[in-house]
Design a protein around this motif. Structure first.
Motif, PDB file in Angstrom:
ATOM      1  N   GLY A  51       0.795  -1.229   0.000  1.00  0.00           N
ATOM      2  CA  GLY A  51       0.000   0.000   0.000  1.00  0.00           C
ATOM      3  C   GLY A  51       0.822   1.271   0.000  1.00  0.00           C
ATOM      4  O   GLY A  51       2.062   1.242  -0.107  1.00  0.00           O
ATOM      5  N   ALA A  52       0.123   2.382   0.140  1.00  0.00           N
ATOM      6  CA  ALA A  52       0.757   3.698   0.075  1.00  0.00           C
ATOM      7  C   ALA A  52       1.627   3.932   1.301  1.00  0.00           C
ATOM      8  O   ALA A  52       1.264   3.558   2.413  1.00  0.00           O
ATOM      9  N   GLU A  54       4.148   2.612   2.445  1.00  0.00           N
ATOM     10  CA  GLU A  54       4.827   1.481   3.103  1.00  0.00           C
ATOM     11  C   GLU A  54       5.747   0.807   2.087  1.00  0.00           C
ATOM     12  O   GLU A  54       6.203   1.455   1.136  1.00  0.00           O
ATOM     13  N   HIS A 122      -3.031  -4.975  -0.678  1.00  0.00           N
ATOM     14  CA  HIS A 122      -3.585  -4.353   0.527  1.00  0.00           C
ATOM     15  C   HIS A 122      -3.729  -2.856   0.313  1.00  0.00           C
ATOM     16  O   HIS A 122      -2.775  -2.211  -0.161  1.00  0.00           O
ATOM     17  N   SER A 123      -4.915  -2.308   0.637  1.00  0.00           N
ATOM     18  CA  SER A 123      -5.128  -0.854   0.648  1.00  0.00           C
ATOM     19  C   SER A 123      -4.895  -0.257  -0.751  1.00  0.00           C
ATOM     20  O   SER A 123      -5.516  -0.750  -1.705  1.00  0.00           O
ATOM     21  N   MET A 124      -3.978   0.688  -0.884  1.00  0.00           N
ATOM     22  CA  MET A 124      -3.694   1.183  -2.257  1.00  0.00           C
ATOM     23  C   MET A 124      -3.196   0.036  -3.127  1.00  0.00           C
ATOM     24  O   MET A 124      -3.469  -0.018  -4.330  1.00  0.00           O
ATOM     25  N   MET A 152     -13.193   6.132  -1.289  1.00  0.00           N
ATOM     26  CA  MET A 152     -12.553   6.976  -0.280  1.00  0.00           C
ATOM     27  C   MET A 152     -13.438   7.012   0.962  1.00  0.00           C
ATOM     28  O   MET A 152     -14.644   6.797   0.895  1.00  0.00           O
ATOM     29  N   MET A 177      -1.469  16.951   2.660  1.00  0.00           N
ATOM     30  CA  MET A 177      -2.856  16.778   3.116  1.00  0.00           C
ATOM     31  C   MET A 177      -2.867  16.109   4.482  1.00  0.00           C
ATOM     32  O   MET A 177      -3.922  15.711   4.983  1.00  0.00           O
ATOM     33  N   ILE A 185      -4.076   1.938  11.853  1.00  0.00           N
ATOM     34  CA  ILE A 185      -3.480   0.810  11.111  1.00  0.00           C
ATOM     35  C   ILE A 185      -3.892  -0.521  11.743  1.00  0.00           C
ATOM     36  O   ILE A 185      -4.284  -1.473  11.062  1.00  0.00           O
ATOM     37  N   TYR A 195       5.060  -0.069  12.764  1.00  0.00           N
ATOM     38  CA  TYR A 195       4.809   0.813  11.612  1.00  0.00           C
ATOM     39  C   TYR A 195       5.487   2.162  11.823  1.00  0.00           C
ATOM     40  O   TYR A 195       6.182   2.667  10.944  1.00  0.00           O
ATOM     41  N   GLY A 211      -2.818  12.510  -3.677  1.00  0.00           N
ATOM     42  CA  GLY A 211      -4.232  12.279  -3.366  1.00  0.00           C
ATOM     43  C   GLY A 211      -5.093  12.324  -4.614  1.00  0.00           C
ATOM     44  O   GLY A 211      -6.031  11.525  -4.759  1.00  0.00           O
ATOM     45  N   LEU A 214      -4.839   9.043  -6.273  1.00  0.00           N
ATOM     46  CA  LEU A 214      -5.639   8.037  -5.569  1.00  0.00           C
ATOM     47  C   LEU A 214      -7.119   8.199  -5.913  1.00  0.00           C
ATOM     48  O   LEU A 214      -7.822   7.221  -6.176  1.00  0.00           O
ATOM     49  N   MET A 215      -7.574   9.444  -5.960  1.00  0.00           N
ATOM     50  CA  MET A 215      -8.988   9.680  -6.297  1.00  0.00           C
ATOM     51  C   MET A 215      -9.280   9.227  -7.727  1.00  0.00           C
ATOM     52  O   MET A 215     -10.330   8.630  -8.001  1.00  0.00           O
ATOM     53  N   HIS A 270      -7.558  -1.348   9.854  1.00  0.00           N
ATOM     54  CA  HIS A 270      -7.214  -1.359   8.429  1.00  0.00           C
ATOM     55  C   HIS A 270      -6.323  -2.523   7.992  1.00  0.00           C
ATOM     56  O   HIS A 270      -6.678  -3.295   7.104  1.00  0.00           O
ATOM     57  N   ALA A 271      -5.163  -2.648   8.642  1.00  0.00           N
ATOM     58  CA  ALA A 271      -4.203  -3.683   8.207  1.00  0.00           C
ATOM     59  C   ALA A 271      -4.552  -4.990   8.901  1.00  0.00           C
ATOM     60  O   ALA A 271      -3.941  -5.368   9.911  1.00  0.00           O
TER      61      ALA A 271
END
Ligand SMILES: O=C1N[C@]2(CO1)C[C@H](C(=O)N1CCC(COc3ccc(F)cc3Cl)CC1)C2
Length: 304
Positions: A51-52, A54, A122-124, A152, A177, A185, A195, A211, A214-215, A270-271
């Motif tokens: 993901g983002a 990481e 995972h995630s992103m 989002m 942002m 997490i 983390y 961002g 991502l959007m 989340h994780a």
């Protein structure tokens, strides 16, 4: 080949890439790679998309469990992440992540042409996995998504905030942002500590320009969902504050796949793979069992 006598390209941490497993992407950037190769002939290839902010190191436990099942697992740090080159956690177009993933997947398929291929994201990295599979809808035996970025978080992405972000992106794209709030997490304080202290993670604020990418990825996924027909497993915590579970529910309900499974973890953050020990173990079991069940019957191993 580098110019004779040229200084070796080094990772952001100063390590020559000649000393690191890596691929060079289409923009000439070095991407740090990790491989978990079984002792015997592999039964399948599994690409892990992190993901983002990481990197792919924290997926070692998942990868080890898959390696124990004679699966060949591979990953890289996305451009701008971890030990790879590139502007930190920024990308000119989200498609770069998908292009690089397909490059690495194609490289591994060229070495193991008869093996089925899975993606775990995972995630992103879930968004990357979805859009990668959408580009090659017939190429993947299955896609495993752990709290994927599909929608989002409506609390953080209100219409006003999205409007302001788009406006500011034209004026000050590098404006921060805010950073990822690590308390969301995991419920496991040791995992949050890991983390926070992982120097290969990016702990500064996410740029508006990132961002926006991502959007744009979220918008692409929303358009693609009705045509998704490949097998997938969705795992999501119902207390996830970073990637809204409604995105996973929407994907499960609106995709065309006939082979799909969703498992919701009550109270999960989340994780999930790094949540409380019982949840993390359940995730490992769900992922390994689902992939095993999706191996072709004859996928015992490569020709002897
Ligand atoms: O264990 C883990 N998981 C990680 C880190 O460590 C979480 C991180 C990850 O990928 N995301 C969490 C943050 C989220 C921000 O999203 C946005 C921000 C601004 C914006 F304008 C539009 C969007 Cl969508 C993206 C997805 C990977």
């Amino acid at each position: 080949m580098p110019e004779p006598g040229a200084a070796p390209r080094r990772s952001p941490q100063g390590v020559p890439y000649t000393d690191l497993p890596h691929i060079v992407n289409a923009d000439g950037l070095h991407l740090f790679c990790r491989y978990w190769e079984p002792a015997g002939p592999p039964r399948a290839l599994v690409f892990i998309a992190h993901g983002a902010a990481e990197h792919c190191g924290p997926y070692d436990e998942i990868a080890q469990r898959l390696k124990e099942l004679s699966l060949l697992v591979f990953a890289h740090d996305h451009v701008g992440h971890g030990q790879s080159e590139g502007d930190r956690v920024n990308v000119k177009d989200f498609q770069v992540y998908i292009r690089d993933s397909l490059q690495h997947i194609d490289l591994m398929k060229s070495r193991h042409p008869d093996l089925p291929v899975f993606i775990v994201g995972h995630s992103m990295g879930g968004a990357i996995a979805i859009l990668t599979a959408c580009e090659r809808p017939g190429d993947f035996a299955g896609v495993v998504l752990i709290a994927p970025l599909v929608q989002m978080n409506p609390e953080s992405a209100t219409p006003f905030k999205v409007f302001m972000a788009k406006l500011l992106n034209h004026m000050v794209p590098s404006l921060s942002m805010g950073s990822i709030d690590s308390k969301w997490i995991s419920r496991d304080k040791r995992q949050v500590e890991a983390y926070d202290t992982d120097e290969l993670n990016y702990h500064s604020g996410l740029r508006i320009s990132f961002g926006m990418q991502l959007m744009a990825a979220v918008d692409r996924i929303e358009r693609e969902i009705p045509s998704i027909s490949w097998p997938f497993l969705l795992l999501h915590g119902d207390t996830d504050k970073l990637c809204d579970i409604r995105g996973s529910r929407m994907m499960y309900e609106n995709s065309s796949s006939t082979d799909k499974k969703i498992k919701i973890y009550e109270g999960g953050y989340h994780a999930l793979h790094h949540d409380l020990p019982d949840v993390a173990e359940s995730v490992l079991k769900e992922v390994t069992t689902w992939i095993t069940e999706h191996l072709p019957a004859t996928a015992s191993s490569e020709p002897q």
